[in-house]
Design a protein around this motif. Structure first.
Motif, PDB file in Angstrom:
ATOM      1  N   PHE A  29      -0.231  17.819  61.857  1.00  0.00           N
ATOM      2  CA  PHE A  29      -1.864  17.884  61.904  1.00  0.00           C
ATOM      3  C   PHE A  29      -2.101  16.166  60.746  1.00  0.00           C
ATOM      4  O   PHE A  29      -2.840  15.495  61.648  1.00  0.00           O
ATOM      5  CB  PHE A  29      -2.661  18.357  61.666  1.00  0.00           C
ATOM      6  CG  PHE A  29      -4.028  18.769  61.455  1.00  0.00           C
ATOM      7  CD1 PHE A  29      -5.104  18.993  60.604  1.00  0.00           C
ATOM      8  CD2 PHE A  29      -4.621  18.948  62.905  1.00  0.00           C
ATOM      9  CE1 PHE A  29      -6.226  18.561  60.607  1.00  0.00           C
ATOM     10  CE2 PHE A  29      -6.184  18.525  62.895  1.00  0.00           C
ATOM     11  CZ  PHE A  29      -7.326  18.470  61.598  1.00  0.00           C
ATOM     12  N   ASN A  74      -6.938  18.636  56.305  1.00  0.00           N
ATOM     13  CA  ASN A  74      -5.480  18.496  56.128  1.00  0.00           C
ATOM     14  C   ASN A  74      -4.463  19.946  56.324  1.00  0.00           C
ATOM     15  O   ASN A  74      -3.929  20.256  56.771  1.00  0.00           O
ATOM     16  CB  ASN A  74      -4.537  17.162  56.277  1.00  0.00           C
ATOM     17  CG  ASN A  74      -5.270  16.610  56.961  1.00  0.00           C
ATOM     18  OD1 ASN A  74      -5.557  16.674  58.089  1.00  0.00           O
ATOM     19  ND2 ASN A  74      -4.942  15.018  56.488  1.00  0.00           N
ATOM     20  N   ASN A  77      -5.712  22.319  58.552  1.00  0.00           N
ATOM     21  CA  ASN A  77      -4.915  22.677  59.762  1.00  0.00           C
ATOM     22  C   ASN A  77      -6.735  22.306  60.340  1.00  0.00           C
ATOM     23  O   ASN A  77      -6.212  22.535  61.473  1.00  0.00           O
ATOM     24  CB  ASN A  77      -3.915  22.530  60.629  1.00  0.00           C
ATOM     25  CG  ASN A  77      -2.954  22.515  59.613  1.00  0.00           C
ATOM     26  OD1 ASN A  77      -2.622  21.161  58.763  1.00  0.00           O
ATOM     27  ND2 ASN A  77      -1.312  23.216  60.080  1.00  0.00           N
TER      28      ASN A  77
END
Length: 118
Positions: A29, A74, A77
């Motif tokens: 991701f 992040n 995700n």
């Protein structure tokens, strides 16, 4: 297998707020830009917003600028879209999409319905 799963849609009154989420899996991701795209009833797809892989650069359609905020986590995700001051014309199915280039996508979520109505 790449999966994008949106959530957070619903019915909201004009002027209200919603926060959409998109849970991503099956790819790295943090390496990809991501976007939100919407489709209003009877209309074509409309790009809404995009964010780069690191989250430090964002862009918005003129129709939502100043009202919507795109962000990402992040570590989780997850992609987000904070929508404030919603208008009836924001009514649409909202999709998150994985970018392969600017305004070019290779994977889409199933969409989440946002309805703005009194």
């Amino acid at each position: 297998e790449v999966q994008l799963v949106e959530s957070g849609g619903g019915l909201v009154q004009p002027g209200g707020s919603l926060r959409l989420s998109c849970a991503a899996s099956g790819f790295t991701f943090s390496s990809y830009a991501m976007s939100w795209v919407r489709q209003a009833p009877g209309k074509g797809l409309e790009w809404v917003s995009a964010i780069n892989s690191g989250g430090g650069s964002t862009s918005y359609a003129d129709s939502v600028k100043g009202r919507f905020t795109i962000s990402r986590d992040n570590a989780k995700n997850t992609l987000y879209l904070q929508m404030n001051s919603l208008k009836p014309e924001d009514t649409a199915v909202y999709y998150c999409a994985k970018n392969v280039a600017i305004r070019v996508y290779d994977y889409w979520g199933q969409g989440t319905q946002v309805t703005v109505s009194s």
